[in-house]
Enzyme design. Structure first.
Site, PDB file in Angstrom:
ATOM      1  N   TYR A   1       2.772 -11.959  -1.764  1.00  0.00           N
ATOM      2  CA  TYR A   1       2.351 -10.884  -0.863  1.00  0.00           C
ATOM      3  C   TYR A   1       2.260 -11.472   0.548  1.00  0.00           C
ATOM      4  O   TYR A   1       1.715 -12.572   0.737  1.00  0.00           O
ATOM      5  CB  TYR A   1       0.987 -10.344  -1.328  1.00  0.00           C
ATOM      6  CG  TYR A   1       0.372  -9.380  -0.356  1.00  0.00           C
ATOM      7  CD1 TYR A   1       0.913  -8.111  -0.180  1.00  0.00           C
ATOM      8  CD2 TYR A   1      -0.729  -9.737   0.405  1.00  0.00           C
ATOM      9  CE1 TYR A   1       0.367  -7.223   0.736  1.00  0.00           C
ATOM     10  CE2 TYR A   1      -1.285  -8.855   1.319  1.00  0.00           C
ATOM     11  CZ  TYR A   1      -0.735  -7.604   1.479  1.00  0.00           C
ATOM     12  OH  TYR A   1      -1.273  -6.734   2.385  1.00  0.00           O
TER      13      TYR A   1
ATOM     14  N   LYS B   1      -5.243  -0.524  -3.778  1.00  0.00           N
ATOM     15  CA  LYS B   1      -4.000  -0.010  -4.348  1.00  0.00           C
ATOM     16  C   LYS B   1      -4.293   0.815  -5.609  1.00  0.00           C
ATOM     17  O   LYS B   1      -4.923   1.842  -5.510  1.00  0.00           O
ATOM     18  CB  LYS B   1      -3.049  -1.184  -4.599  1.00  0.00           C
ATOM     19  CG  LYS B   1      -2.980  -2.191  -3.422  1.00  0.00           C
ATOM     20  CD  LYS B   1      -2.401  -1.633  -2.152  1.00  0.00           C
ATOM     21  CE  LYS B   1      -2.546  -2.539  -0.930  1.00  0.00           C
ATOM     22  NZ  LYS B   1      -2.186  -3.930  -1.063  1.00  0.00           N
TER      23      LYS B   1
END
Ligand code: PLP
Length: 381
Positions: free
Chosen positions: A103, A200
């Site tokens: 990420y 998320k």
């Protein structure tokens, strides 16, 4: 009564009805401090809300149950959770193994912040277990894994990485943001720490930023709690409450994310404008077998590459109407983005650079036909 079904835990773990009023939903304890019954006479150990707050505690207990860990800790963001974890487990001179497609925020934290504090790192393709073994040094404190990865949807074998980490005394950390605990529970496969951006799938409604750590070992949990309190990047009560509310429907949302993603993938694989589809559910995906073994369902994230290159990728992103052009992922609404120019722009020129003909979808839970039709009209040349 004891229970252990995932959906039951999501709705009830850490969330007993309020003892005084019977309130079915955990209240938002919007308070910074707690009345003491005489000096040191703390009620339920509550002293100050950086240290503990009942709404946050409910979230932390729920997260620990969902990830099959012994302790959960909730933070102000996924990055705050990562920062706290790294400062707890590492010291100057230590070494980390990170994924070649980590990420972007994790890569930035490790390479731009922690490197200055004496932490070294190697970026390795984590789908190659032997390459990971070769990169581990005596000073390696952790292998940091993500699976599936962002935005290339690569798969790492969690059990195999746990063996590599433990054979040299390192920890295996798994960022489980993309899968969510509904699809994959790394601790049951040997991981020591699970990291989440609860922003998320766990929160699931694109209305709150948060992060979490869940650990398999109580002593590490204590050390993390000490650092959480010392550094102070905790989740506030309202953010913790929103996240808990989102988690209650995680199972049904993930089932729909999976089903809708499959519909979208089927429409894309045969499309003449699409060069390739990156989705671990496809039998030709190199990580398909490992993903099928360690996940139940392949998730709602889909990436694809365009035959028409960057120009075509940007055009698709500009033309969708149901898919909203935005960063982030994991919410009920479908999102589309161009990683090369958006989420991964800062990776240009680094080992984490992504192809410029790539489009990433976070497939939401709208009506599948509307999602497929939206993509088909956007793909028209
Ligand atoms: C978003 C994200 C993070 C960072 O979390 P924030 O809540 O944005 O701080 C970490 N890992 C992954 C895989 C993510 O998608």
């Amino acid at each position: 009564m004891s229970y252990e079904g995932f959906e039951t835990l999501a709705i009830h773990a850490g969330q007993e009805a309020d003892a005084e009023t019977g309130a079915v939903v955990v209240p938002i304890y919007q308070t910074s401090t707690y009345r003491q019954d005489g000096v040191g006479g703390l009620r339920g150990g509550h002293e100050y809300s950086r240290t503990a707050n009942p709404t946050r505690t409910a979230l932390e207990e729920c997260l620990a149950a969902l990830e099959s860990g012994v302790r959960g800790l909730a933070f102000a963001s996924g990055m705050a959770a990562e920062d706290t974890l790294l400062r707890t487990i590492a010291k100057p001179g230590d070494h980390l193994v990170i994924p070649t497609d980590a990420y972007g925020g994790t890569f930035r934290l490790v390479s731009k912040v922690f490197e200055r504090w004496g932490l070294s790192w190697d970026a390795v393709d984590l789908s190659d277990t032997e390459a990971v073994r070769a990169a581990v040094r005596p000073t390696t404190v952790a292998i940091w894994a993500e699976t599936p990865t962002n935005p290339l949807l690569n798969i790492a074998d969690i059990a195999a990485l746990a063996e590599v980490a433990h054979s040299s005394g390192a920890l295996l950390v798994v960022d489980n943001t993309f899968a969510s605990p509904y699809l994959q529970r790394p601790i049951t496969l040997g991981a020591d720490v699970v990291v989440h951006s609860t922003t998320k799938y766990l929160g699931g409604h694109s209305d709150v930023v948060g992060g979490a750590l869940v650990v398999a070992d109580a002593d590490l949990g204590e050390r993390l709690a000490f650092h959480q309190n010392s550094m102070g990047a905790v989740a506030g009560p309202f953010d913790a409450w929103l996240t808990l509310r989102g988690i209650k429907t995680l199972g049904v949302r993930m089932d729909r994310h999976n089903a809708n993603a499959e519909r979208v993938v089927n429409a894309l694989v045969s499309h003449p404008e699409v060069a390739s589809v990156l989705y671990p559910g496809l039998p030709e995906h190199p990580g398909h077998k490992v993903a099928a073994d360690q996940m139940r369902g392949f998730g709602g994230m889909v990436s694809f590459r365009l035959r028409g290159g960057e120009e075509a990728a940007l055009r698709v992103c500009a033309k969708t109407k149901v898919f909203t052009l935005a960063e982030s992922l994991g919410g009920v609404e479908s999102l589309i983005e161009h990683p090369g120019k958006m989420t991964h722009a800062s990776a240009a020129g680094s080992p984490l650079e992504v192809p410029n003909d790539l489009v990433r979808l976070s497939v939401g839970i709208e009506t599948a036909d509307d999602l497929v039709n939206d993509l088909l009209q956007a793909l028209e040349p």
